[in-house]
Design an enzyme around this catalytic site. Structure first.
Site, short mmCIF file in Angstrom:
data_model
loop_
_atom_site.label_atom_id
_atom_site.label_comp_id
_atom_site.label_asym_id
_atom_site.label_seq_id
_atom_site.Cartn_x
_atom_site.Cartn_y
_atom_site.Cartn_z
N SER A 15 -21.54 41.31 59.75
CA SER A 15 -22.00 42.59 59.21
C SER A 15 -20.98 43.17 58.24
O SER A 15 -21.31 43.56 57.11
CB SER A 15 -22.25 43.59 60.34
OG SER A 15 -23.29 43.14 61.19
N HIS A 49 -22.57 50.46 58.08
CA HIS A 49 -23.03 49.62 59.20
C HIS A 49 -24.07 50.35 60.05
O HIS A 49 -25.03 49.74 60.53
CB HIS A 49 -21.80 49.25 60.05
CG HIS A 49 -22.10 48.36 61.20
ND1 HIS A 49 -21.93 48.72 62.51
CD2 HIS A 49 -22.58 47.10 61.23
CE1 HIS A 49 -22.28 47.74 63.30
NE2 HIS A 49 -22.68 46.73 62.56
#
Lengths: 216, 216
Positions: free
Chosen positions: A23, A49
């Site tokens: 991520s 995120h």
């Protein structure tokens, strides 16, 4: 009901650490982060995120050193004052460096009457109940523009000054304006905002957790 | 510390009802809602309200009648099963039509060991603890793609079927893929998704609260 690998139908990453790594690698590859100070960059990566949007940095504005200022306040035991229960709920307690209090007064039984008396929203009125905690606190506003405006009014009227304000209310009425007012505040108040309509509890929680985790 | 009107420095709407009205008017003026069934439109307007983004409908996909199906389940007392504490925290209890249980098992002390044993994330492993509540439930996944994938695996392995799945995990690894898998599910499972990276707890809470409030 535990499923064995023979029953797996889908191919996906199951390792939490690998998911985080991938991520953050994607965010760093896609987002424009070069203009951010390193400690702010870390916080903005976590905010991206939490919302899945790599174009967030274009809307981020922060006063110089705000991340370090908030971190120092947390280390010194400052409470985190939140405008919404979801914000308070999302903050990871074990990341806080001084078992800091997390305060949300919105559910206090006196708030509806206070809001009626002040002629404002419950979210704004609830800030009055922070009065004795506001000096030196880290304020995290992730929902209500009226709460952010009211905070600026309290400070403008000579009220106690927080150490830093994370101003991330969301929506269509007053959100952009309240965040602009925070960024333009004449009180020298350290701040972090996401300009425009975007914001919200998840982004706010991500900012608090990112600031807190490096303060341990 | 109560501030009187003489100390007000900012001009903004302080009336909560007016803020809602103006917000929804802006959303209806700017968002493309015409392709949505009326009950779904109501839910999507609330989701837009929670995230501040009027382009959301382009990414929304829902199975026919999912809002009514979820509403009927809530009226009948179905629990709301959540993958994250922030989702559970944000659901407005008084809007639920049958004092429905809101369940999030992520904080259960057995979850880390279960995750290690299953070789998956804690968010996915926590679903195993829902086993006896899953049949007929409304599932609200607002954070973890692995939780949504694992749910589909449990159902694929013959596990209990929920009434409806609100699939809104957020992020960069597996979020888009898990929501596509839900939309493509071969089980006839009623669903609502936001395709792509966007999603999250605030949007998920808005969907649950919108579905619940009309079920009263």
């Amino acid at each position: 009901m535990v499923t064995g690998s023979s029953q797996r139908r889908y191919d996906y990453e199951r390792d939490g650490a690998a998911i985080y790594r991938q991520s953050f690698a994607t965010i760093r590859a896609e987002a424009e982060l070069a203009d951010l100070a390193p400690d702010l960059e870390h916080v903005v990566v976590r905010m991206i995120h939490a919302c899945g949007m790599v174009d967030l940095p274009a809307d981020v504005e922060a006063s110089p050193g705000v991340v370090g200022i908030a971190r120092t306040a947390l280390r010194a035991g400052a409470p985190v004052l939140c405008d919404a229960q979801m914000v308070a709920s999302g903050i990871t307690r074990r990341r806080l460096p001084a078992a800091n209090d997390i305060v949300c007064a919105l559910g206090d039984p006196g708030v509806p009457e206070l809001a009626a008396r002040l002629g404002t929203t419950r979210s704004a009125a609830a800030l009055e109940l922070w009065a004795d905690r506001l000096a030196g606190a880290v304020v995290a506003i992730g929902n209500a523009p009226t709460a952010l405006f009211h905070l600026l009014e309290l400070i403008g009227a000579g009220g106690p000054r927080p150490a830093a304000v994370l101003g991330l209310p969301v929506g269509f009425v007053g959100a952009a304006e309240s965040k602009q007012a925070l960024a333009d505040n004449p009180f020298g108040l350290p701040f972090l905002v996401v300009h425009g309509r975007r914001g919200g509890s998840a982004m706010t929680v991500a900012a608090v957790n990112a600031i807190a985790s490096e303060a341990l």
